[in-house]
Design a protein around this motif. Sequence first.
Motif, PDB file in Angstrom:
ATOM      1  N   TYR A 100      21.919 -15.550   2.677  1.00 13.70           N
ATOM      2  CA  TYR A 100      21.574 -16.900   2.226  1.00 13.70           C
ATOM      3  C   TYR A 100      20.062 -17.109   2.153  1.00 13.70           C
ATOM      4  CZ  TYR A 100      21.299 -22.036   2.411  1.00 13.70           C
ATOM      5  OH  TYR A 100      21.001 -23.349   2.153  1.00 13.70           O
ATOM      6  N   ASP A 101      19.342 -16.629   3.166  1.00 14.26           N
ATOM      7  CA  ASP A 101      17.901 -16.878   3.243  1.00 14.26           C
ATOM      8  C   ASP A 101      17.117 -16.191   2.138  1.00 14.26           C
ATOM      9  OD1 ASP A 101      18.294 -18.464   5.423  1.00 14.26           O
ATOM     10  OD2 ASP A 101      17.577 -17.017   6.908  1.00 14.26           O
ATOM     11  N   CYS A 102      17.719 -15.188   1.503  1.00 13.46           N
ATOM     12  CA  CYS A 102      17.012 -14.452   0.453  1.00 13.46           C
ATOM     13  C   CYS A 102      16.643 -15.338  -0.734  1.00 13.46           C
ATOM     14  CB  CYS A 102      17.872 -13.277  -0.017  1.00 13.46           C
ATOM     15  SG  CYS A 102      17.021 -12.156  -1.130  1.00 13.46           S
ATOM     16  N   THR A 103      17.368 -16.423  -0.948  1.00 17.02           N
ATOM     17  CA  THR A 103      17.080 -17.309  -2.078  1.00 17.02           C
ATOM     18  C   THR A 103      16.484 -18.647  -1.640  1.00 17.02           C
ATOM     19  OG1 THR A 103      19.353 -18.155  -2.056  1.00 17.02           O
ATOM     20  CG2 THR A 103      18.895 -16.277  -3.495  1.00 17.02           C
ATOM     21  N   GLN A 104      16.097 -18.740  -0.379  1.00 15.11           N
ATOM     22  CA  GLN A 104      15.468 -19.965   0.096  1.00 15.11           C
ATOM     23  C   GLN A 104      13.964 -19.946  -0.210  1.00 15.11           C
ATOM     24  OE1 GLN A 104      17.583 -22.507   1.156  1.00 15.11           O
ATOM     25  NE2 GLN A 104      18.828 -20.884   0.267  1.00 15.11           N
ATOM     26  N   PRO A 105      13.288 -21.096  -0.147  1.00 14.95           N
ATOM     27  CA  PRO A 105      11.858 -21.137  -0.484  1.00 14.95           C
ATOM     28  C   PRO A 105      10.994 -20.346   0.505  1.00 14.95           C
ATOM     29  CG  PRO A 105      12.816 -23.351  -0.406  1.00 14.95           C
ATOM     30  CD  PRO A 105      13.817 -22.428   0.185  1.00 14.95           C
ATOM     31  N   VAL A 106       9.836 -19.941   0.043  1.00 16.56           N
ATOM     32  CA  VAL A 106       8.778 -19.420   0.912  1.00 16.56           C
ATOM     33  C   VAL A 106       7.825 -20.580   1.185  1.00 16.56           C
ATOM     34  CG1 VAL A 106       6.789 -17.886   1.049  1.00 16.56           C
ATOM     35  CG2 VAL A 106       8.933 -17.056   0.079  1.00 16.56           C
ATOM     36  N   LEU A 107       7.520 -20.816   2.454  1.00 17.11           N
ATOM     37  CA  LEU A 107       6.577 -21.871   2.833  1.00 17.11           C
ATOM     38  C   LEU A 107       5.226 -21.227   3.129  1.00 17.11           C
ATOM     39  CD1 LEU A 107       6.000 -24.849   3.607  1.00 17.11           C
ATOM     40  CD2 LEU A 107       6.701 -24.268   5.943  1.00 17.11           C
ATOM     41  N   PHE A 111      -6.801 -16.867  -0.932  1.00 16.28           N
ATOM     42  CA  PHE A 111      -5.732 -15.878  -0.726  1.00 16.28           C
ATOM     43  C   PHE A 111      -4.362 -16.555  -0.730  1.00 16.28           C
ATOM     44  CE2 PHE A 111      -8.773 -12.953   1.837  1.00 16.28           C
ATOM     45  CZ  PHE A 111      -9.221 -12.369   0.667  1.00 16.28           C
ATOM     46  N   SER A 112      -4.259 -17.701  -0.067  1.00 11.74           N
ATOM     47  CA  SER A 112      -2.980 -18.430  -0.012  1.00 11.74           C
ATOM     48  C   SER A 112      -2.511 -18.813  -1.406  1.00 11.74           C
ATOM     49  CB  SER A 112      -3.120 -19.688   0.850  1.00 11.74           C
ATOM     50  OG  SER A 112      -3.396 -19.374   2.184  1.00 11.74           O
ATOM     51  N   ALA A 113      -3.448 -19.362  -2.188  1.00  5.31           N
ATOM     52  CA  ALA A 113      -3.104 -19.798  -3.543  1.00  5.31           C
ATOM     53  C   ALA A 113      -2.692 -18.627  -4.409  1.00  5.31           C
ATOM     54  CB  ALA A 113      -4.289 -20.529  -4.169  1.00  5.31           C
ATOM     55  N   GLN A 114      -3.410 -17.504  -4.294  1.00 10.52           N
ATOM     56  CA  GLN A 114      -3.093 -16.337  -5.106  1.00 10.52           C
ATOM     57  C   GLN A 114      -1.732 -15.759  -4.732  1.00 10.52           C
ATOM     58  OE1 GLN A 114      -6.554 -13.875  -4.426  1.00 10.52           O
ATOM     59  NE2 GLN A 114      -7.461 -14.463  -6.375  1.00 10.52           N
ATOM     60  N   LEU A 115      -1.439 -15.716  -3.435  1.00  7.46           N
ATOM     61  CA  LEU A 115      -0.148 -15.193  -2.995  1.00  7.46           C
ATOM     62  C   LEU A 115       0.987 -16.075  -3.503  1.00  7.46           C
ATOM     63  CD1 LEU A 115       1.551 -13.214  -1.340  1.00  7.46           C
ATOM     64  CD2 LEU A 115       1.187 -14.686   0.650  1.00  7.46           C
ATOM     65  N   GLY A 116       0.810 -17.388  -3.365  1.00  6.90           N
ATOM     66  CA  GLY A 116       1.845 -18.311  -3.847  1.00  6.90           C
ATOM     67  C   GLY A 116       2.062 -18.178  -5.342  1.00  6.90           C
ATOM     68  N   ASN A 117       0.974 -18.060  -6.093  1.00  7.47           N
ATOM     69  CA  ASN A 117       1.077 -17.912  -7.541  1.00  7.47           C
ATOM     70  C   ASN A 117       1.799 -16.623  -7.915  1.00  7.47           C
ATOM     71  OD1 ASN A 117       0.365 -18.677 -10.315  1.00  7.47           O
ATOM     72  ND2 ASN A 117      -1.026 -16.944 -10.246  1.00  7.47           N
ATOM     73  N   GLY A 137       9.423 -15.269  -9.687  1.00 10.18           N
ATOM     74  CA  GLY A 137      10.639 -16.069  -9.689  1.00 10.18           C
ATOM     75  C   GLY A 137      11.016 -16.643  -8.343  1.00 10.18           C
ATOM     76  N   GLN A 138      10.088 -16.609  -7.384  1.00  6.80           N
ATOM     77  CA  GLN A 138      10.366 -17.126  -6.050  1.00  6.80           C
ATOM     78  C   GLN A 138       9.973 -18.596  -5.963  1.00  6.80           C
ATOM     79  OE1 GLN A 138      11.683 -15.662  -3.075  1.00  6.80           O
ATOM     80  NE2 GLN A 138      11.631 -17.829  -2.544  1.00  6.80           N
ATOM     81  N   LYS A 139      10.813 -19.395  -5.349  1.00  2.00           N
ATOM     82  CA  LYS A 139      10.457 -20.790  -5.104  1.00  2.00           C
ATOM     83  C   LYS A 139       9.487 -20.844  -3.932  1.00  2.00           C
ATOM     84  CE  LYS A 139      12.350 -25.411  -4.358  1.00  2.00           C
ATOM     85  NZ  LYS A 139      13.571 -26.227  -4.233  1.00  2.00           N
ATOM     86  N   VAL A 140       8.354 -21.537  -4.130  1.00  3.84           N
ATOM     87  CA  VAL A 140       7.318 -21.618  -3.096  1.00  3.84           C
ATOM     88  C   VAL A 140       7.029 -23.075  -2.770  1.00  3.84           C
ATOM     89  CG1 VAL A 140       4.934 -21.020  -2.480  1.00  3.84           C
ATOM     90  CG2 VAL A 140       6.282 -19.447  -3.896  1.00  3.84           C
ATOM     91  N   MET A 141       6.940 -23.377  -1.484  1.00  2.93           N
ATOM     92  CA  MET A 141       6.518 -24.697  -1.021  1.00  2.93           C
ATOM     93  C   MET A 141       5.200 -24.536  -0.265  1.00  2.93           C
ATOM     94  SD  MET A 141      10.208 -26.067   0.383  1.00  2.93           S
ATOM     95  CE  MET A 141       9.542 -27.641   0.922  1.00  2.93           C
ATOM     96  N   TYR A 142       4.377 -25.575  -0.298  1.00  2.14           N
ATOM     97  CA  TYR A 142       3.063 -25.513   0.348  1.00  2.14           C
ATOM     98  C   TYR A 142       2.918 -26.641   1.359  1.00  2.14           C
ATOM     99  CZ  TYR A 142       2.029 -22.470  -3.637  1.00  2.14           C
ATOM    100  OH  TYR A 142       2.052 -21.472  -4.580  1.00  2.14           O
TER     101      TYR A 142
END
Length: 457
Positions: free
Chosen positions: A179-186, A201-207, A213-218
């Motif tokens: 289940y966690d494989c498709t959850q967001p990355v914070l 670095f944070s912004a580049q990694l999130g981008n 195709g990963q959902k990212v939250m900040y």
Amino acid sequence: MEEKTELTGAICIGENYLKAELSFEEILLDERLVQGDIWVLKEAFRAVGGLNYRLMAKREYELLIRIAGAYKVLLLNREDGIRFLQQENADEAWIQLKTVMPGAGETQAEKTAGKEAGEIEEGLKTDCYLLGRYRQELTAMNVFDDAVLGILSSCAQKEALTEYLKKMIAQTDAFYYIYDCTQPVLIYTGCDLCYNILDTFSAQLGNALEKLGQKVMYFNLAKQSFKEISSYAKRRFKAVIGMQTNMFYAKWETGRFVHDDMPGPKYNFLFDHPIMLKNYLDQKPYRLYSLTPDGNYAKFIEKYFESPARFLPPGGEDDFSEANRKDYEVVFLGSYGEGPLENLKFVRKTDRQRGYLVNRYILYMRKYLEKTPEQAFEEVLTSFGRTCSKKELIALFHQERWVITELANYYRNKLIKILLEMGIAVHVFGKTWEKCPMQGHPGLIQHPAVYGKDALN
């Protein structure tokens, strides 16, 4: 399920399809409805967490179920499908998944009994997972019990599969692993250290994750209050990531780590030598891993702090334009530091024995440049006949951690001095260089500090 939008999130194209919109319930109950060529809106793909790579079968089908929970899913014949994709600018906005047609491209000879059995078993495991994930929805449709019986009949005399079904329905750790494989990355942002480079670095990694195709939250530490993190407690994330952030060591009033209430792995990128971050590493929130840009740092963390660490430097820029680049011969973006001499004088005055140790350590590091700081420190202690436990060694090493930084400053200043003597102009940045003894040399050109991505220019 997420709130449904009016956007079309996926289309299934088949030769003889009649144009139709498929509901979440229809797709969940009958995977045969979504055979054919599948195209997915990139926005939808990212919003629902992309393909679940921890499923070994029916990944595309499982993805379409999630998309159908938040977007429209259409059935189209070949002609209508081509027209739709042309209108939607599909090359940029859509992703084509592999064709899903049972047995397509395979001869009967290729379908050996072993291959078929393996595919069927993995398909049944995905069905078990879907039963666990959508138990409430299936129960509301009055089909949950029938679905369980259907899988049990298929699992006849396969005790391991029956046990697997139980784990999925009970939503054990095995269920959440998938289940966690498709959850967001914070990702934690808002750090202004090192001229905002950590935030870059944070912004580049999130981008980069979003492009995959990963959902990212900040969570912006500069703009959001710490109390807001309580709304993330108990939420599931694929990962929680920070750049040398102290956020992972925050505690509730009870003394419990905040991140112990956030299941899933946490990753803290540590860029300085780990001894500088002893207060962080002495603490071990649940499932916290260190990521470092230096393989020796990772070994040090695992040896002395008995904490998991991995060598993983941050990525660089692959699309940097030189249009605004300044024509500077040599650029140095770091801060000025005076070197170890003044600190060493202070130590000698206050503690003679400590002064001897530090003096030997500095001389040893200058002589054996191939040694890591910790190797040099251990060997110096041995030369004094001192034996220490890991804990005692770390305490002593932490006390003298300043030597690492000040020796770097020593060689930094020495190098800049040599360049200036050779007539090479060196451009430096920030107010710290106002304290530099070389200030006033015509070749040392001082500029205001530059921050984050602007440093590339």
